[in-house]
Design a protein around this motif. Structure first.
Motif, mmCIF file in Angstrom:
data_model
loop_
_atom_site.group_PDB
_atom_site.id
_atom_site.type_symbol
_atom_site.label_atom_id
_atom_site.label_comp_id
_atom_site.label_asym_id
_atom_site.label_seq_id
_atom_site.Cartn_x
_atom_site.Cartn_y
_atom_site.Cartn_z
ATOM 1 N N LYS A 1 0.824 -1.212 0.000
ATOM 2 C CA LYS A 1 0.000 0.000 0.000
ATOM 3 C C LYS A 1 0.856 1.260 0.000
ATOM 4 N N TYR A 2 2.026 1.172 0.637
ATOM 5 C CA TYR A 2 2.938 2.322 0.722
ATOM 6 C C TYR A 2 4.320 1.883 0.216
ATOM 7 N N PRO A 3 4.478 1.734 -1.105
ATOM 8 C CA PRO A 3 5.716 1.183 -1.679
ATOM 9 C C PRO A 3 6.922 2.103 -1.532
ATOM 10 N N GLU A 4 6.706 3.335 -1.116
ATOM 11 C CA GLU A 4 7.843 4.236 -0.914
ATOM 12 C C GLU A 4 8.846 3.645 0.091
ATOM 13 N N LEU A 5 8.333 2.852 1.041
ATOM 14 C CA LEU A 5 9.184 2.276 2.085
ATOM 15 C C LEU A 5 9.796 0.950 1.668
ATOM 16 N N ASN A 6 9.486 0.515 0.463
ATOM 17 C CA ASN A 6 9.971 -0.774 -0.040
ATOM 18 C C ASN A 6 10.801 -0.524 -1.299
ATOM 19 N N GLY A 7 11.945 0.115 -1.102
ATOM 20 C CA GLY A 7 12.775 0.463 -2.251
ATOM 21 C C GLY A 7 14.167 0.861 -1.823
ATOM 22 N N TYR A 8 14.806 1.692 -2.629
ATOM 23 C CA TYR A 8 16.144 2.184 -2.300
ATOM 24 C C TYR A 8 16.383 3.500 -3.036
ATOM 25 N N VAL A 9 17.455 4.178 -2.646
ATOM 26 C CA VAL A 9 17.819 5.444 -3.256
ATOM 27 C C VAL A 9 18.998 5.208 -4.198
ATOM 28 N N ASP A 10 18.789 5.476 -5.484
ATOM 29 C CA ASP A 10 19.871 5.387 -6.465
ATOM 30 C C ASP A 10 20.554 6.745 -6.489
ATOM 31 N N THR A 11 21.625 6.868 -5.703
ATOM 32 C CA THR A 11 22.273 8.165 -5.554
ATOM 33 C C THR A 11 22.979 8.611 -6.826
ATOM 34 N N GLU A 12 23.485 7.653 -7.606
ATOM 35 C CA GLU A 12 24.197 8.025 -8.825
ATOM 36 C C GLU A 12 23.270 8.655 -9.851
ATOM 37 N N ALA B 1 16.636 2.082 16.065
ATOM 38 C CA ALA B 1 17.225 1.148 15.100
ATOM 39 C C ALA B 1 18.074 1.848 14.053
ATOM 40 N N ILE B 2 18.929 1.067 13.413
ATOM 41 C CA ILE B 2 19.703 1.521 12.267
ATOM 42 C C ILE B 2 19.179 0.798 11.036
ATOM 43 N N ILE B 3 18.879 1.533 9.993
ATOM 44 C CA ILE B 3 18.335 0.962 8.769
ATOM 45 C C ILE B 3 19.369 0.054 8.113
ATOM 46 N N ASN B 4 18.901 -1.056 7.588
ATOM 47 C CA ASN B 4 19.754 -2.037 6.920
ATOM 48 C C ASN B 4 20.036 -1.570 5.486
ATOM 49 N N HIS B 5 21.070 -0.757 5.329
ATOM 50 C CA HIS B 5 21.429 -0.218 4.014
ATOM 51 C C HIS B 5 21.638 -1.356 3.016
ATOM 52 N N PRO B 6 21.111 -1.234 1.779
ATOM 53 C CA PRO B 6 20.527 -0.049 1.128
ATOM 54 C C PRO B 6 19.002 0.056 1.254
ATOM 55 N N GLN B 7 18.417 -0.692 2.167
ATOM 56 C CA GLN B 7 16.984 -0.535 2.395
ATOM 57 C C GLN B 7 16.704 0.863 2.937
ATOM 58 N N VAL B 8 15.426 1.220 3.015
ATOM 59 C CA VAL B 8 15.095 2.578 3.431
ATOM 60 C C VAL B 8 14.211 2.629 4.668
ATOM 61 N N ALA B 9 13.922 1.474 5.271
ATOM 62 C CA ALA B 9 13.091 1.482 6.467
ATOM 63 C C ALA B 9 13.230 0.171 7.213
ATOM 64 N N ILE B 10 12.952 0.221 8.515
ATOM 65 C CA ILE B 10 12.944 -0.966 9.355
ATOM 66 C C ILE B 10 11.856 -0.798 10.401
ATOM 67 N N LEU B 11 11.067 -1.859 10.617
ATOM 68 C CA LEU B 11 9.975 -1.825 11.600
ATOM 69 C C LEU B 11 10.325 -2.739 12.755
ATOM 70 N N GLY B 12 10.260 -2.217 13.975
ATOM 71 C CA GLY B 12 10.539 -3.006 15.164
ATOM 72 C C GLY B 12 9.273 -3.268 15.956
ATOM 73 N N VAL B 13 9.196 -4.454 16.562
ATOM 74 C CA VAL B 13 8.067 -4.833 17.409
ATOM 75 C C VAL B 13 8.597 -5.132 18.802
ATOM 76 N N GLY B 14 8.086 -4.412 19.806
ATOM 77 C CA GLY B 14 8.512 -4.625 21.182
ATOM 78 C C GLY B 14 7.793 -5.791 21.823
ATOM 79 N N ARG B 15 8.129 -6.059 23.066
ATOM 80 C CA ARG B 15 7.506 -7.169 23.784
ATOM 81 C C ARG B 15 6.010 -6.908 23.963
ATOM 82 N N ILE B 16 5.250 -7.969 24.004
ATOM 83 C CA ILE B 16 3.810 -7.880 24.224
ATOM 84 C C ILE B 16 3.544 -8.246 25.678
ATOM 85 N N ILE B 17 3.051 -7.283 26.458
ATOM 86 C CA ILE B 17 2.843 -7.512 27.887
ATOM 87 C C ILE B 17 1.496 -6.939 28.325
#
Length: 470
Positions: A311-322, A401-417
């Motif tokens: 639905k939001y493909p902007e977060l599923n890509g990479y930046v071609d800097t060249e 978090a630190i993004i896993n280059h060359p990806q552009v986003a990372i989603l973290g899930v904390g503990r469920i309590i």
């Protein structure tokens, strides 16, 4: 006399570190016998020998770094003529650009006096019926037998021509477990190490519980005690003696390079939200039955994350800097951060967008097992387009978090309590978790990132409704 040179391991790798030898001088080996485990910047792989014969020399001690094209072992011919391993089921080699040559694909090998299969020689008696000869083609099968201390000479292969296949070893292990009344199932993970525990606290900024990755999503905990050397010197700044110095492994060098590049290049931003996951937990439990454990919780989470990325493909890509272009992928390879004995790795479920929730669950379980065994392929470690990190399995709520280059986003899930939460104006005890999204501000603004995060959060809170729309 043949010398086995370190082969091209692909992905531009130029060297590998010898982790341990699986053979010793004087051992007699067959074609495809695993001879060493080596560590690259991508993963740890088991090298099978392309030659048969007697080990004459091992070129290097564990911890030695060997460049591609340099000698690993020297193999002499024990009987004046080489013999070859049966190849009808394929060699099972795990290396890119390396395998047994085509001439080994047919014909039977001559029976050597002994064949090395892992830690020790496994003598083969003369005049043994062909279906009793331990013809083991796959290195995975050999490793499974070695780790479980299964004597291949005692097995009857169920494969073609008496070939010993994985199910033969697994059945032998299962039979032994039934005899000893061992409660742990064959192939099962230790408690808490299943797919839900695949998330990992990674290598974030100092003082944080951030998530990082190596080049291609591989990390490592360092060289370990075996590679540590006593330092003894006194540090000038602190006045304290150095306890030890640990050489950086190929994994750690890759981690340093990738995370430094991520921090230097990506203008990242973080957004987070508290989520009532009570309905998600209830859905997970409703999918269980007496005969089917149903998809795991991580698979359900992954299903909603994949839907959000479509639905939001902007977060599923990479930046071609060249070329100064923002690239979006047509499909999702979902990376899953997993902590292993060797460190943090981030294998990816390829084509996650085309899988059902059960399909995701099966693939997550397979990748988790491969990560635990150190048998992930380079493709699995490099193809991710977005990372999901379940760091809550380590008992923490949030992450910078630190993004896993060359990806552009990372989603973290904390503990469920259990926490107090207001539901319809009334205070109630609910299953709460926190979602945190770190994204590259070059690919989108905060509105898009927040919309994606809200989509996933809403799916967590109303999973039945979300599934109806998928």
């Amino acid at each position: 006399m043949n010398t086995f040179l370190l082969p091209d391991l692909g992905e531009g790798l130029t060297e590998a570190e010898i982790v341990r030898w699986l053979v010793k001088v004087g051992d007699v080996i067959a074609v495809d016998t695993p001879i060493a485990e080596v560590e690259t910047a991508k993963s740890i792989v088991e090298l099978p020998s392309p030659y048969a014969g007697v080990i004459e020399e091992l070129h290097g001690e564990p911890g030695t770094t060997v460049p591609v094209g340099k000698p690993l072992i020297t193999v002499g011919d024990p009987d004046g003529a080489a013999y070859r391993q049966e190849e009808r089921a394929g060699s099972g080699n795990v290396l890119v650009g390396y395998g047994t040559d085509a001439s080994t694909s047919s014909g039977r090998r001559r029976k050597p006096r002994s064949v090395v299969s892992g830690k020790k020689s496994a003598p083969v008696a003369e005049n043994v019926p062909e279906n009793k000869v331990p013809l083991v083609v796959s290195p995975v099968v050999r490793r499974l037998a070695r780790d479980a201390e299964v004597d291949l000479r005692e097995l009857t292969g169920s494969g073609e021509g008496g070939l010993i296949v994985r199910r033969d070893v697994e059945e032998a292990i299962a039979a032994r477990l039934r005899t000893t009344q061992e409660p742990e199932l064959v192939g099962s993970a230790p408690a808490g190490s299943g797919p839900v525990a695949a998330g990992a606290v990674g290598f974030g900024a100092a003082g944080s519980a951030g998530v990082g990755s190596g080049a291609a999503g591989a990390g490592a905990a360092g060289a370990g005690a075996a590679g540590a050397v006593a330092a003894g010197a006194v540090a000038a700044r602190t006045g304290l003696p150095e306890l030890r110095r640990v050489p950086m492994s190929g994994f750690r060098k890759a981690v340093v390079a990738t995370l430094s590049r991520s921090r230097a290049e990506i203008p990242e931003a973080t957004t987070w939200v508290d989520v009532d996951a009570t309905a998600l937990i209830e859905l997970r439990e409703s999918l269980r039955s007496a005969t089917d454990s149903g998809p795991g919780l991580l698979a359900l989470m992954a299903r909603f994350v994949v839907a959000g990325l479509l639905k939001y493909p902007e977060l599923n890509g990479y930046v071609d800097t060249e070329r100064e272009e923002l690239v979006q992928y047509d499909g999702v390879n979902l990376g899953l951060a997993a902590q292993t004995d060797r460190g943090l790795v981030v294998p990816a479920v390829a084509g996650a967008h085309a899988l059902t929730t059960r399909g995701l669950d099966a693939e997550i379980r397979r990748l988790t097992g491969s990560a635990r065994d150190g048998r992930l392929t380079q493709q699995e470690l490099t193809c991710g387009t977005f990372t999901l990190n379940n760091y809550g399995s380590f008992g923490v709520d949030g992450s910078a978090a630190i993004i896993n280059h060359p990806q552009v986003a990372i989603l973290g899930v904390g503990r469920i309590i259990d926490r107090p939460w207001v539901v319809d104006g009334e205070l109630a005890i609910r299953k709460l978790t926190q979602l945190s999204l770190v994204f590259d501000h070059r690919v989108c603004d905060g509105g898009t990132a927040a919309a994606f995060l809200r989509f996933v959060a809403d799916a967590f809170e109303n999973p039945a409704s979300a599934f109806a729309d998928l």
